[in-house]
Design an enzyme around this catalytic site. Structure first.
Site, PDB file in Angstrom:
ATOM      1  N   GLY A 156      27.857  22.471  12.126  1.00  0.00           N
ATOM      2  CA  GLY A 156      28.692  23.752  11.452  1.00  0.00           C
ATOM      3  C   GLY A 156      28.526  24.824  12.279  1.00  0.00           C
ATOM      4  O   GLY A 156      27.561  25.096  12.830  1.00  0.00           O
ATOM      5  N   SER A 157      29.568  25.803  12.084  1.00  0.00           N
ATOM      6  CA  SER A 157      29.715  26.879  12.810  1.00  0.00           C
ATOM      7  C   SER A 157      30.931  28.007  12.159  1.00  0.00           C
ATOM      8  O   SER A 157      31.461  27.436  11.308  1.00  0.00           O
ATOM      9  CB  SER A 157      29.862  26.361  14.340  1.00  0.00           C
ATOM     10  OG  SER A 157      31.020  25.758  14.276  1.00  0.00           O
TER      11      SER A 157
END
Length: 234
Positions: free
Chosen positions: A194-195
């Site tokens: 995730g980012s």
């Protein structure tokens, strides 16, 4: 569909581990308990498939229209705003249009060039690992910016893409370096798990965002902005 080479350590290493564990569970199935061995084999295979899915690279049709820019990342559009305090040294003092994209752990994680892009600057910043949905993450988290000159619709303009780590993502991969010329849709890196990805464009009347907050977008295929030629203005 293929697996990204940037994640070879993860998907290949976990695959080898899954094979070794699978051999043990096969012995359990044959020698001790059929039900237990079968369940463990299935769970191990599913675990590897889940890891491999993080590094998938689907085939994308890159729009050929030279007037449009494509999304640099898969995910959800979280914000669209004009910023001057963007922290991009190469464009200090310039007012830019920022489009922020949140990538969940279920999204494709490779980053692509929004248009023809001559990379002229690259800047890595150490930082925290706040949740990528937090408004503070853009300024406080680990990040990497590539900036330079984009080209679309016959215009050259300043453009930058920032990769931002999240609470789960702890490694940014970026092969692009000053002097590189990227084609529209070219894969140049990824943020593992995730980012957040941010696209910075000129805040000019001829540059128009083509997405809205809340839109689900795909890297390389979703039109994120477009160029208006002088004759198109009323």
């Amino acid at each position: 569909m293929k697996l990204c080479r940037y994640g070879m350590r993860e998907w290949l290493g976990s695959g080898l581990a899954a094979l070794a564990m699978g051999g043990v569970w096969l012995l359990v199935l044959l020698k001790l308990n059929v039900a237990a061995g079968t369940v463990l084999l299935i769970l191990t295979a599913l675990a590897w498939l889940a890891i491999a899915a993080f590094f998938r690279v689907p085939v994308r049709a890159i729009p050929s229209d030279d007037l449009v820019l494509v999304s640099p990342a898969d995910g959800l559009v979280r914000d669209i705003e004009v910023v001057k305090d963007h922290g991009i040294e190469a464009f200090e003092g310039l007012e830019l249009l920022r489009i922020g994209i949140f990538l969940s752990v279920l999204d494709v994680h490779v980053n692509r060039a929004p248009c023809a892009f001559k990379v002229e600057h690259r800047k890595y910043k150490e930082g925290r690992f706040l949740d990528a949905r937090s408004p503070r993450c853009a300024k406080e988290n680990e990040s990497l910016v590539i900036a330079g000159t984009g080209r679309a619709g016959g215009k050259d303009f300043p453009m930058a893409v920032r990769q931002v780590s999240g609470a789960i993502a702890r490694r940014i991969v970026c092969e692009a370096a000053p002097g590189d010329a990227l084609e529209k849709g070219a894969i140049y890196g990824m943020i593992k798990f995730g980012s957040r990805t941010e696209l910075y464009l000129p805040n000019e009347p001829w540059m128009t965002a083509r997405v809205a907050i809340g839109d689900k977008i795909c890297s390389g295929s979703t039109v994120i902005a477009s160029i208006q030629l002088a004759g198109d203005f009323a």
